[in-house]
Design a protein around this motif. Structure first.
Motif, PDB file in Angstrom:
ATOM      1  N   TRP A  53       1.630   3.756 -16.014  1.00  0.00           N
ATOM      2  CA  TRP A  53       0.568   3.316 -15.097  1.00  0.00           C
ATOM      3  C   TRP A  53      -0.827   3.658 -15.570  1.00  0.00           C
ATOM      4  O   TRP A  53      -1.803   3.247 -14.963  1.00  0.00           O
TER       5      TRP A  53
ATOM      6  N   GLU B  39       6.070   0.807 -11.636  1.00  0.00           N
ATOM      7  CA  GLU B  39       6.200   0.331 -10.253  1.00  0.00           C
ATOM      8  C   GLU B  39       4.885   0.464  -9.486  1.00  0.00           C
ATOM      9  O   GLU B  39       4.650  -0.227  -8.516  1.00  0.00           O
TER      10      GLU B  39
ATOM     11  N   ARG C  55       0.499  16.854  -7.709  1.00  0.00           N
ATOM     12  CA  ARG C  55       1.109  17.529  -8.857  1.00  0.00           C
ATOM     13  C   ARG C  55       0.030  18.261  -9.665  1.00  0.00           C
ATOM     14  O   ARG C  55       0.219  19.403 -10.088  1.00  0.00           O
TER      15      ARG C  55
ATOM     16  N   GLU D 190       1.883  19.551 -19.930  1.00  0.00           N
ATOM     17  CA  GLU D 190       0.964  18.424 -19.772  1.00  0.00           C
ATOM     18  C   GLU D 190       0.626  18.262 -18.294  1.00  0.00           C
ATOM     19  O   GLU D 190       1.503  17.995 -17.476  1.00  0.00           O
TER      20      GLU D 190
HETATM   21  O1  TXE Z   1       6.137   8.758 -15.797  1.00  0.00           O
HETATM   22  P1  TXE Z   1       7.465   8.025 -16.198  1.00  0.00           P
HETATM   23  P2  TXE Z   1       5.648   9.339 -14.381  1.00  0.00           P
HETATM   24  C1  TXE Z   1       3.516  11.878 -18.280  1.00  0.00           C
HETATM   25  C2  TXE Z   1       2.488  12.653 -17.476  1.00  0.00           C
HETATM   26  C3  TXE Z   1       2.928  12.412 -16.082  1.00  0.00           C
HETATM   27  C4  TXE Z   1       4.432  12.466 -16.239  1.00  0.00           C
HETATM   28  C5  TXE Z   1       5.228  11.795 -15.167  1.00  0.00           C
HETATM   29  O2  TXE Z   1       2.578  14.012 -17.783  1.00  0.00           O
HETATM   30  O3  TXE Z   1       2.460  13.381 -15.196  1.00  0.00           O
HETATM   31  O4  TXE Z   1       4.668  11.800 -17.462  1.00  0.00           O
HETATM   32  O5  TXE Z   1       4.703  10.513 -14.890  1.00  0.00           O
HETATM   33  C6  TXE Z   1       9.674   4.083 -16.166  1.00  0.00           C
HETATM   34  N1  TXE Z   1      14.647   4.640 -17.416  1.00  0.00           N
HETATM   35  N2  TXE Z   1       3.066  10.531 -18.634  1.00  0.00           N
HETATM   36  O6  TXE Z   1       6.790   9.911 -13.623  1.00  0.00           O
HETATM   37  O7  TXE Z   1       8.553   8.256 -15.202  1.00  0.00           O
HETATM   38  C7  TXE Z   1       8.708   4.008 -15.017  1.00  0.00           C
HETATM   39  O8  TXE Z   1       9.123   3.067 -14.054  1.00  0.00           O
HETATM   40  C8  TXE Z   1      13.745   3.729 -17.832  1.00  0.00           C
HETATM   41  C9  TXE Z   1       2.568  10.375 -19.958  1.00  0.00           C
HETATM   42  O9  TXE Z   1       4.854   8.339 -13.713  1.00  0.00           O
HETATM   43  O10 TXE Z   1       7.717   8.395 -17.599  1.00  0.00           O
HETATM   44  C10 TXE Z   1       7.438   3.602 -15.733  1.00  0.00           C
HETATM   45  O11 TXE Z   1       7.439   2.200 -15.997  1.00  0.00           O
HETATM   46  N3  TXE Z   1      12.470   3.704 -17.401  1.00  0.00           N
HETATM   47  C11 TXE Z   1       2.356   8.981 -20.321  1.00  0.00           C
HETATM   48  C12 TXE Z   1       7.531   4.362 -17.056  1.00  0.00           C
HETATM   49  O12 TXE Z   1       8.906   4.686 -17.192  1.00  0.00           O
HETATM   50  C13 TXE Z   1      12.076   4.655 -16.545  1.00  0.00           C
HETATM   51  C14 TXE Z   1       2.036   7.988 -19.300  1.00  0.00           C
HETATM   52  C15 TXE Z   1       6.702   5.645 -17.132  1.00  0.00           C
HETATM   53  O13 TXE Z   1       7.054   6.475 -16.069  1.00  0.00           O
HETATM   54  C16 TXE Z   1      12.961   5.643 -16.091  1.00  0.00           C
HETATM   55  C17 TXE Z   1       2.629   8.273 -18.008  1.00  0.00           C
HETATM   56  C18 TXE Z   1      14.308   5.611 -16.571  1.00  0.00           C
HETATM   57  N4  TXE Z   1      15.228   6.520 -16.221  1.00  0.00           N
HETATM   58  C19 TXE Z   1       3.092   9.528 -17.718  1.00  0.00           C
HETATM   59  N5  TXE Z   1      12.299   6.457 -15.248  1.00  0.00           N
HETATM   60  C20 TXE Z   1       1.777   8.670 -21.663  1.00  0.00           C
HETATM   61  N6  TXE Z   1       2.508   8.975 -22.743  1.00  0.00           N
HETATM   62  O14 TXE Z   1       0.696   8.113 -21.775  1.00  0.00           O
HETATM   63  C21 TXE Z   1      11.020   6.005 -15.177  1.00  0.00           C
HETATM   64  N7  TXE Z   1      10.883   4.891 -15.949  1.00  0.00           N
END
Ligand code: TXE
Length: 486
Positions: free
Chosen positions: A145, A172, A328, A380
């Motif tokens: 996102w 989402e 968070r 992070e």
């Molecule tokens: O990320 P998720 P979240 C890090 C950052 C953040 C933490 C959690 O520290 O606080 O991750 O964020 C999809 N199988 N980053 O929970 O879950 C989800 O729908 C397949 C770093 O929002 O990793 C979304 O499209 N897909 C980062 C995508 O994964 C799955 C950017 C990212 O969500 C899934 C974002 C599954 N089991 C968060 N579960 C960066 N590297 O820039 C979730 N998704």
């Protein structure tokens, strides 16, 4: 959803509300697909890859298509930027930069794909041997996102340039620009079913995409915990995976650094995107001789950052993406205090009168007096929270920078050229910026070491990520093997 070249619905009556992070108000709804919808989309992508002309189009035809996509994204640039700001909260100036990068990305791969494909190998004379690259098949592109449009384009442009078909799963929370992009791809003349956009939750939709045996490659950007789940799920089908995960990147400032340049970039490194950037420079390491003076200037400058609604052109830092994420980040700040870190500035939710009263804003935050074992230094946070630590010499700086499970990026500020080369070589980081920070060029490979991921986005490396290499050996004579004489 956009499947098979059409916008379609789902049998699921449930929908998901989308929120404007600046006001906390719902601004729209998106379908909540079910695993059966995802499966249907994968089947379409599979069929197009296996049975249509798409993977066999000439590089020239695909390059022309990518150029048309770039022009269309550019024409709709302001609409894309405003929608991106609406769904993520990021200031318009950041959204506009994202759109420019997307345009550049399609143009870059249009050019790159016209380069020679493969190599003639110097094998013994009676064999003509060469390599060439071909598309992998159906690619599952899972996008987070923080840069919903940009990261989608970083994945789509090389995947399409090389002739794959794709299922794009936006986060989402932020599916809007991905759905508009689908319309643009359609208008640019992309054949139906080459790209399908299925929004929905990570579990079950993202998970179903990774587990689907008809998906040949998964490219994921997101959190490290999710990355680990994806790697495990993909192992069952030996699906190719690339992961662009989290970071805890260090910015090292030596005493001899250009002062203005270092202060400015130290702020930019952490507060760009409100710190919700994988490469955020969230650990600032200062040579002890300049520590106090640098910290005091940083505090003053951080307190001057204009936080607010991304649609206000004068705003410099927008809200965090969601209430859950803001909570968070605030928890990390509490933990930092409990662990004994010294809060230099910020540390709270930033409050504004209506209509922004319910927005997810945070004050730019700095902690000093931290130690390397504190959670705010190790984990992070993904918010506008900077930790500052002194170091005594070059060795010390490198050791502290590398003392992390992550290895995505690093920044070095010094005027000493010899030191630049020494330090850069020893840093464990996929991306190192010297006297600058955060620039991402489509020409340069992007990705991390250690727990920051596997594989690379952008550059020629992305062409390799979305293709399989083949080798061919053609005997130029009809010779026997000699193994089984008559
Ligand atoms: O990320 P998720 P979240 C890090 C950052 C953040 C933490 C959690 O520290 O606080 O991750 O964020 C999809 N199988 N980053 O929970 O879950 C989800 O729908 C397949 C770093 O929002 O990793 C979304 O499209 N897909 C980062 C995508 O994964 C799955 C950017 C990212 O969500 C899934 C974002 C599954 N089991 C968060 N579960 C960066 N590297 O820039 C979730 N998704």
């Amino acid at each position: 959803m956009y499947v098979g070249g059409r916008f379609v619905g789902t049998d699921n009556a449930e929908t998901r509300e989308l929120f404007d992070p600046a006001t906390g108000r719902a601004f729209g709804r998106v379908v909540e697909p079910q695993p059966s919808d995802l499966r249907a989309a994968v089947r379409v992508a599979r069929k197009v890859f296996d049975e249509s002309e798409w993977p066999w189009l000439s590089a020239r035809e695909r390059a022309n298509l990518l150029l048309r996509i770039a022009t269309k994204v550019e024409e709709l640039g302001e609409t894309f930027a405003r929608l991106e700001t609406l769904q993520t909260g990021k200031p318009l100036r950041e959204s506009r930069l994202d759109v420019e990068d997307c345009v550049q990305c399609f143009r870059y791969y249009a050019g790159l794909i016209m380069q020679p494909n493969g190599m003639l190998l110097s094998v013994p004379e009676s064999v003509h041997s060469y390599t060439f690259r071909q598309p992998i098949g159906v690619c599952g592109l899972i996008v987070p996102w923080n840069f919903p449009l940009l990261i989608a384009c970083w994945k789509l442009a090389p995947a399409l340039a090389t002739g794959n078909t794709c299922i794009l799963k936006p986060s989402e929370w932020t599916p809007v620009t991905a759905l508009l992009l689908a319309k643009v791809l359609d208008e640019a003349g992309l054949p139906p079913g080459v790209v399908n956009v299925v929004p929905g939750a990570g579990d079950p939709i993202g998970r179903a995409l990774v587990e689907d045996p008809d998906v040949n490659r998964v490219s994921f950007t997101g959190g490290t915990a999710t990355g680990l789940n994806i790697l495990q799920a993909a192992a069952l089908n030996i699906t190719r995976v690339s992961l662009e995960l989290g970071g805890k990147s260090a910015v090292i400032v030596f005493e001899d650094a250009d002062w203005e340049c270092a202060v400015d970039h130290a702020l930019f490194a952490i507060y760009y995107g409100a710190g919700q950037v994988c490469a955020a420079g969230s650990r600032l390491l200062l040579e002890s001789t300049i520590h106090d003076r640098f910290l005091s200037e940083l505090k003053t400058r951080a307190e001057h950052i204009r936080v607010g609604d991304g649609f206000d052109e004068s705003v410099e830092m927008g809200p965090l993406v969601s209430e859950a994420h803001m909570r968070r980040v605030l928890q990390f700040i509490d933990k930092g205090r409990e662990e004994g870190a010294q809060l230099v500035t910020g540390g709270k939710r930033a409050t504004f009168p209506p209509p922004l009263a319910q927005g997810y804003f945070m004050q730019p935050t700095i902690f000093a007096g931290v130690t390397s074992d504190m959670s705010i230094v190790r984990e992070e946070i993904f918010g506008p929270v900077l930790t500052v630590q002194p170091f005594v010499n070059e060795e010390d700086a490198v050791r502290m920078a590398n003392d992390s499970q992550y290895g995505l990026a690093a920044g070095v500020f010094t005027r000493d050229v010899a030191r630049v080369h020494r330090v850069v070589r020893r840093l464990q980081a996929g991306i190192t910026w010297v006297n600058t920070y955060h620039t991402a060029y489509v020409e340069a490979p992007w990705g991390g070491l250690k727990r920051s991921g596997v594989g690379r986005e952008l550059g020629i490396e992305a062409v390799h990520e979305y293709t399989e290499i083949r080798q061919v050996q053609i005997s130029t004579v009809y010779a026997k093997s000699g193994f089984y004489p008559a």
